[in-house]
Design a protein around this motif. Structure first.
Motif, PDB file in Angstrom:
ATOM      1  N   UNK A  45       0.788  -1.230   0.000  1.00 29.27           N
ATOM      2  CA  UNK A  45       0.000   0.000   0.000  1.00 29.27           C
ATOM      3  C   UNK A  45       0.823   1.285   0.000  1.00 29.27           C
ATOM      4  N   UNK A  46       2.063   1.220   0.489  1.00 30.20           N
ATOM      5  CA  UNK A  46       2.851   2.445   0.671  1.00 30.20           C
ATOM      6  C   UNK A  46       4.251   2.283   0.104  1.00 30.20           C
ATOM      7  N   UNK A  47       4.851   3.409  -0.232  1.00 30.65           N
ATOM      8  CA  UNK A  47       6.255   3.399  -0.636  1.00 30.65           C
ATOM      9  C   UNK A  47       7.103   3.269   0.624  1.00 30.65           C
ATOM     10  N   UNK A  48       7.981   2.303   0.640  1.00 29.52           N
ATOM     11  CA  UNK A  48       8.887   2.076   1.763  1.00 29.52           C
ATOM     12  C   UNK A  48      10.309   2.288   1.255  1.00 29.52           C
ATOM     13  N   UNK A  49      11.096   3.076   1.997  1.00 26.64           N
ATOM     14  CA  UNK A  49      12.481   3.332   1.606  1.00 26.64           C
ATOM     15  C   UNK A  49      13.455   2.330   2.206  1.00 26.64           C
ATOM     16  N   UNK A  50      13.119   1.827   3.394  1.00 26.15           N
ATOM     17  CA  UNK A  50      14.040   0.959   4.116  1.00 26.15           C
ATOM     18  C   UNK A  50      13.253   0.057   5.050  1.00 26.15           C
ATOM     19  N   UNK A  51      13.688  -1.194   5.155  1.00 27.88           N
ATOM     20  CA  UNK A  51      13.095  -2.137   6.101  1.00 27.88           C
ATOM     21  C   UNK A  51      14.156  -2.504   7.128  1.00 27.88           C
ATOM     22  N   UNK A  52      13.788  -2.416   8.393  1.00 28.72           N
ATOM     23  CA  UNK A  52      14.640  -2.860   9.496  1.00 28.72           C
ATOM     24  C   UNK A  52      14.051  -4.144  10.053  1.00 28.72           C
ATOM     25  N   UNK A  53      14.856  -5.182  10.108  1.00 28.04           N
ATOM     26  CA  UNK A  53      14.425  -6.446  10.700  1.00 28.04           C
ATOM     27  C   UNK A  53      14.951  -6.512  12.122  1.00 28.04           C
ATOM     28  N   UNK A  54      14.043  -6.638  13.072  1.00 31.45           N
ATOM     29  CA  UNK A  54      14.408  -6.672  14.477  1.00 31.45           C
ATOM     30  C   UNK A  54      14.593  -8.084  14.994  1.00 31.45           C
ATOM     31  N   UNK A  55      14.772  -8.169  16.297  1.00 30.58           N
ATOM     32  CA  UNK A  55      15.035  -9.472  16.910  1.00 30.58           C
ATOM     33  C   UNK A  55      13.772 -10.315  16.997  1.00 30.58           C
ATOM     34  N   UNK A  56      13.993 -11.619  17.133  1.00 29.76           N
ATOM     35  CA  UNK A  56      12.886 -12.545  17.316  1.00 29.76           C
ATOM     36  C   UNK A  56      12.355 -13.165  16.039  1.00 29.76           C
TER      37      UNK A  56
END
Length: 97
Positions: A45-56
């Protein structure tokens, strides 16, 4: 122009902290979720510039998530973020961008 950053993590408390940190900077728009389905929906649905993958996030789920996100947005920048202070977060994001 705002940079839109999608954070995906499994811990709801950490996800809430990440939401606060990402949205504290006027040049960033942070979207923070705990489930892969939510992340994929946002990416559709949205433009995303960066994805951060967190813990777990287990390795299988991470691989599947990366494949689906990259299929939607080829060339999307996806990096790991497992914690640290806001200075480290800023450095990681600026390096990725």
């Amino acid at each position: 122009m705002q940079t839109t950053i999608l954070y995906i993590g499994r811990d709801t408390e950490i996800t809430a902290v990440m939401n606060r940190l990402l949205n504290a900077r006027p040049e960033w728009k942070g979207l923070c979720v705990c489930k892969n389905e939510e992340a994929i929906s946002i990416c559709k649905e949205q433009h995303i510039d960066l994805v951060l993958l967190g813990n777990g996030i287990d390795q299988e789920s991470e691989s599947e998530l990366k494949n689906k996100l990259l299929a939607l947005r080829p060339g999307l920048k996806i990096i790991q973020h497992y914690g640290g202070g806001s200075g480290l977060l800023y450095g990681e994001i600026m390096s990725a961008l």
